[in-house]
Scaffold this motif. Structure first.
Motif, PDB file in Angstrom:
ATOM      1  N   UNK A 119      44.039   5.319  -0.514  1.00 15.75           N
ATOM      2  CA  UNK A 119      43.612   4.422  -0.868  1.00 15.75           C
ATOM      3  C   UNK A 119      43.769   3.172  -1.694  1.00 15.75           C
ATOM      4  N   UNK A 120      42.972   2.112  -2.090  1.00 16.15           N
ATOM      5  CA  UNK A 120      43.599   0.675  -3.217  1.00 16.15           C
ATOM      6  C   UNK A 120      43.319   1.388  -4.313  1.00 16.15           C
ATOM      7  N   UNK A 121      42.580   2.109  -4.236  1.00 19.40           N
ATOM      8  CA  UNK A 121      42.552   3.327  -5.986  1.00 19.40           C
ATOM      9  C   UNK A 121      43.650   3.757  -6.373  1.00 19.40           C
ATOM     10  N   UNK A 122      43.546   5.009  -5.510  1.00 22.87           N
ATOM     11  CA  UNK A 122      45.648   5.302  -5.495  1.00 22.87           C
ATOM     12  C   UNK A 122      46.837   4.415  -6.219  1.00 22.87           C
ATOM     13  N   UNK A 123      46.711   3.719  -5.765  1.00 29.79           N
ATOM     14  CA  UNK A 123      47.859   2.243  -5.674  1.00 29.79           C
ATOM     15  C   UNK A 123      47.605   1.966  -7.379  1.00 29.79           C
ATOM     16  N   UNK A 124      45.752   1.487  -7.159  1.00 34.71           N
ATOM     17  CA  UNK A 124      46.575   0.565  -8.451  1.00 34.71           C
ATOM     18  C   UNK A 124      46.086   1.279  -9.559  1.00 34.71           C
ATOM     19  N   UNK A 125      45.883   2.680  -9.729  1.00 36.40           N
ATOM     20  CA  UNK A 125      45.558   3.687 -10.744  1.00 36.40           C
ATOM     21  C   UNK A 125      47.191   3.986 -11.148  1.00 36.40           C
ATOM     22  N   UNK A 126      48.277   3.726 -10.051  1.00 38.29           N
ATOM     23  CA  UNK A 126      50.019   3.950 -10.066  1.00 38.29           C
ATOM     24  C   UNK A 126      50.475   3.295 -10.966  1.00 38.29           C
ATOM     25  N   UNK A 127      50.971   3.676 -11.969  1.00 34.51           N
ATOM     26  CA  UNK A 127      52.426   3.225 -12.775  1.00 34.51           C
ATOM     27  C   UNK A 127      53.530   3.109 -12.962  1.00 34.51           C
ATOM     28  N   UNK A 128      54.249   2.849 -12.348  1.00 40.33           N
ATOM     29  CA  UNK A 128      55.255   3.175 -11.864  1.00 40.33           C
ATOM     30  C   UNK A 128      56.591   2.630 -12.184  1.00 40.33           C
ATOM     31  N   UNK A 129      57.391   3.022 -12.181  1.00 36.05           N
ATOM     32  CA  UNK A 129      58.978   2.030 -12.637  1.00 36.05           C
ATOM     33  C   UNK A 129      59.171   1.126 -11.034  1.00 36.05           C
TER      34      UNK A 129
END
Length: 950
Positions: A119-129
């Motif tokens: 989902x869009x939320x999963x992608x937005x909540x991911x903060x990685x390099x």
């Protein structure tokens, strides 16, 4: 029970999902602690499910999330005991998997397929390099296999372009480069170009680079247009601002024409040649040719030398026939350059013996008797005496006749006498002891200097008779029945020969019967019927003139015609007319660089027979100051072409042009259609435009809150602006600001009209109309036709105050600007003041006789008689012309029968509006002061003053 990992696989770390044999859907038939006791059975199952590592039949692919819609990642492998997703290094929970499995019928191997949603939320909540990623892991008895990493990104496309294409102007065959940097987006946007709303196709001259820039290596005229670039990806499509591309052509000179013939037949003159800016002609705002379009050069034409006889030679010896001869030659001088031969005989013969020659001793000629000779002498002397007596009697008769016509001599030019009859102010009393000045103590009638406002409008006197005679209007049928009481005064004298030359007395002239109209002795008035409020301006005037002459005026147009006294023969009348032919104002050839500076005016009838030239006044719009124009008077031929009559700055004997700031006075002898045309010599050449703004309720508005502003740009002539005023009167328009005049230069730049300072909180204006533009050619060659642009405004509500305040800016690009200030109340019901030239009370179009002239007839005749005859002190018509500031093209007046009378006609045409007699009086006063000795003066009676006061 722990999950068995084959091939030495490491134990899952904390947090990983632990699968039991039961949860594995029977992938392991026995628990792990019984594995050692049943290895044989396990080995058989391993062979059944394949003894190889898992092979991925489908791997997850990169995906983009559009708006809020989740994406699906799929993975399929064989043989596979287990298959799961791992995202960003973390195992995906079993509950998020969707698992399918089946056996390949060909190989008998197990194929497992798994799918997860991101989902869009999963992608937005991911903060990685790095970006959000997922991969697939599959197990078999021999080990594990990993699929490729699939990245998941949120798709977007920003609204604003990083670089919009910019409009440009390039010359023909130049390079066009349009830059376009699309908005930032994921995935990267693709770019395509549009031209005039259509996709642009690439060809040999048009190509697009990798950086999205559009390049046209050699610009063609067809490449002009509106360009824009469109960026699009899976999310949206964006369009850049429009870039206007203009491919222009700079003007180029044509070849010079041949030199014209020298304009004089004898002596020093001028010849010219010309070229046109048509090779090529300026296009799309291209620069006009630099330099002069006309070259002039001095020329010397050898004057013709008429031959003259030399001295006679000596007589020859007497011949046997008793004759002698002598000769002469035409050599003193010889005829040259087309000069005439000598008149007379080159050889003369004579009897060499006085008639007493004998031959064969016989007398050939007897000698006459003495008495006969004496009688011949008596007859000779008697004839001479009779001739002398006849001459003396003739001189006496002429002297008595002139004294009977006027009791004053015509050889005196004392200014007090010349001016006393009509001087409007500072009236001088007579000189002491001047016996020739009659009524010297009588005060002058100051009404002599009556002032007329412009344009000229005659006033009717109360005692005029009114009589409808529609038959006089036969040459102009469309003037009939329109209802205008046009009080034109016609004087008709009775005489058997009241017809123009060439018409039989028994044929009615112009529909007027002999016995009813032209045969009366009393003065008659005819009143053609024309509408008081015509739908368009009246462009015609007609009247009947006789020997007394008169004036004909087309009302409110600045066009008039003066017929001098004596121009029409005694006992003859002509019905004359003037017409303004607006429809012919565009018939000049497109190859000619000339434009119309005045309306085309026709006067007639064609067979008009006058003994002296008429004076026609035409208004023009040229800014004649400086040497930026070549202005010509032209006449239209029968094949609708315009031929040159004369240039106003050159000399001619066929007609005369006196150019003033706003008018041109022309002396003509041939009826026809005439107009002033101008050829610009430099880009500084200008013509005057009159600007006006009118307002009225907007009929096109759906509500009653609309208000329309109409801005007009017309040539600065009364005739051109009259059409605007009459049209606005019919549609209920109000003049909102005093009309202004601006100079429009011939520099090929357009005219812009914009509205400014509109109260935004009270009024709304139609979009994309705040600035409007006329092309240069529309304004420059408008040919007396009005140009109009409109601004539609609307109040927001009925509670909005009805006052409107704004500015109208009219400017030429790189030129002059004028501001029209508008302040009006849209609730007004009364119409604003209509310009004075559009009012319909100016209806009288003609006057005849002495009422039409400023100078009384008797004084005019005395001035002409005084100055037509040259005297020793040089006080002739040339001095009169000099003092009246008519000091050019004097050769025209020298060809007239009465130069002074023609000069006074030109003065009358110049001063038809003001009626200023002081300038003429001052000129005569200056001439009088040139006298070295006193001369007798003469005056005019009070009756003559009264006759000239009208």
């Amino acid at each position: 029970m722990r999950m068995h990992v084959a091939g030495g696989a490491q134990k899952p770390r904390a947090g990983a999902v632990i699968f039991t044999a039961r949860e594995s859907h029977g992938l392991l038939s026995t628990p792990l602690n019984q594995e050692t006791s049943d290895r044989k059975g396990a080995r058989g199952e391993s062979l059944q499910n394949g003894g190889t590592l898992p092979l991925f039949l489908e791997e997850p692919v990169d995906a983009y999330i559009v708006k809020s819609n989740p994406i699906k990642l799929r993975c399929r492998a064989q043989p596979a005991l287990q298959i799961f997703f791992k995202c960003n290094g973390e195992w995906v929970h079993q509950s998020q998997h969707s698992l399918q499995e089946h056996t390949d019928l060909g190989t008998g191997l197990m194929i497992r397929e798994v799918m997860i949603n991101v989902s869009r939320q999963q992608v937005e909540e991911f903060h990685g390099p790095e970006d959000y990623w997922c991969l697939c892991v599959a197990w078999s008895h021999l080990g594990t296999s990993k699929s490729r990493k699939a990245t998941v990104r949120i798709a977007y496309l920003r609204k604003n372009f990083e670089q919009d294409p910019q409009g440009t102007e390039v010359p023909l065959n130049g390079m066009i480069v349009l830059h376009c940097r699309p908005p930032e987006g994921v995935p990267v946007a693709e770019v395509e170009w549009l031209k005039n709303e259509e996709p642009l196709s690439s060809d040999g001259a048009v190509h697009t680079r990798v950086d999205h820039n559009l390049i046209i290596s050699q610009a063609r005229l067809s490449d002009s247009g509106n360009y824009s670039c469109v960026a699009s990806n899976i999310v949206a499509k964006r369009r850049s601002a429009t870039a206007a591309v203009v491919v222009y052509v700079n003007g180029g000179w044509s070849s010079w024409t041949d030199w014209s013939p020298c304009n004089v037949q004898c002596g020093r003159g001028v010849q010219r040649r010309s070229r046109t800016c048509t090779n090529p002609a300026p296009l799309n705002g291209g620069a006009f040719c630099e330099g002069m379009s006309v070259q002039k050069s001095t020329c010397n034409t050898l004057c013709p030398v008429d031959g003259s006889w030399g001295e006679w030679a000596l007589w020859s010896a007497c011949s046997p026939d008793c004759e002698r001869q002598r000769s002469r030659e035409c050599t003193a001088p010889e005829p040259k350059h087309g000069g005439r031969l000598c008149d007379g005989a080159a050889l003369a013969a004579d009897n060499c013996t006085g008639g007493l020659c004998t031959q064969n001793r016989k007398l050939l000629h007897d000698v006459k008797p003495q008495g006969v000779e004496n009688s011949g002498d008596v007859a000779l002397y008697s004839g001479l005496a009779a001739g002398v007596v006849t001459v003396v009697l003739l001189i006496v008769a002429v002297t008595l006749y002139r004294r009977s016509q006027s009791e004053y001599g015509v050889d005196v030019i004392d200014s007090s006498a010349l001016t006393g009859g009509f001087q409007s102010f500072s009236f001088k009393t007579s000189r002491q002891a001047n016996p020739l000045l009659i009524n010297s103590s009588m005060q002058p009638d100051l009404t002599v200097s009556r002032t007329y406002t412009s344009p000229m409008c005659f006033q009717d006197s109360i005692d005029k008779e009114l009589m409808a005679e529609s038959a006089l209007l036969d040459p102009l049928p469309d003037l009939k029945g329109k209802g205008l009481e046009e009080r034109a005064e016609y004087h008709v004298m009775s005489h058997p020969q009241t017809f123009p030359r060439g018409l039989a007395p028994d044929i009615p002239y112009r529909g007027v019967s002999v016995g009813t109209t032209l045969g009366r002795r009393s003065r008659n008035l005819f009143t053609p019927q024309v509408s008081l409020t015509p739908s368009r301006p009246l462009h015609k005037a007609t009247a009947v003139f006789g020997h007394a002459g008169g004036r004909l005026v087309v009302p409110s147009t600045g066009i008039s015609l003066l017929v001098p006294h004596g121009g029409i023969a005694q006992d003859t009348t002509w019905e004359m007319y003037m017409i303004i032919n607006q429809q012919d104002s565009s018939t000049v050839s497109e190859d000619e660089p000339e434009i119309f500076l005045s309306p085309a005016v026709t006067y007639g009838p064609p067979g008009l027979d006058l003994s002296c030239p008429i004076a026609m006044t035409i208004a023009h719009c040229a800014e004649a100051a400086g040497n930026n124009w070549t202005i010509r008077l032209k006449r239209q031929t029968q094949d609708n072409k315009w031929e040159e009559v004369m240039s106003v700055d050159e000399e001619s004997t066929c007609c005369y042009c006196l150019l003033e700031a706003r008018r041109c006075h022309v002396l003509l002898e041939q009826p026809g259609r005439y107009a002033l045309l101008g050829e610009p010599l430099t880009q500084e050449a200008s013509k005057r435009l009159r600007l006006a703004v009118f307002g009225s309720a907007d009929g096109a508005s759906a509500s009653a809150l609309g208000f329309a502003l109409r801005v007009y740009c017309v040539d600065d002539t009364p005739h051109a602006f009259q059409e605007v005023a009459v049209g606005e009167r019919s549609r209920g328009g109000r003049l909102l600001e005093e009309p202004k005049v601006m100079l429009f230069r011939g520099n090929s730049f357009n005219l812009q009209v914009s509205i400014q300072d509109v109260p935004q909180l009270l009024w709304s204006i139609k979009p994309f109309t705040t600035c409007q533009e006329f092309s240069f050619s529309q304004v420059w060659a408008s040919s007396q036709r009005p140009l109009q642009c409109a601004f539609s405004l609307e109040r927001y509500s009925h509670s909005t105050p009805p006052q409107l305040s704004c500015k109208i800016s009219v400017r030429q690009v790189k030129g002059e600007e004028q501001i029209l200030q508008v302040y009006t109340s849209v609730a007004e019901n009364e119409k604003g003041v209509v310009p004075f030239f559009a009012q319909s009370d100016c209806t009288v179009t003609s006057q005849t006789g002495s009422r039409a002239f400023k100078i009384p007839l008797s004084i005019r005749q005395r001035i002409s008689a005084t100055f037509d005859i040259a005297n020793a002190k040089g006080k002739d018509w040339q001095l009169l012309a000099q003092k009246l500031h008519i000091d050019r093209n004097l050769c025209y007046f020298a060809c007239q029968e009465s130069p002074s009378s023609v000069i006074l006609s030109l003065w009358e045409a110049q001063h038809q509006d003001s009626g200023d007699l002081d300038s003429l009086a001052s000129a005569l006063e200056e001439i009088s002061q040139l006298q070295s000795s006193g001369m007798a003066s003469f005056g005019c009676s009070r009756d003559e003053q009264d006759s000239g006061a009208h």
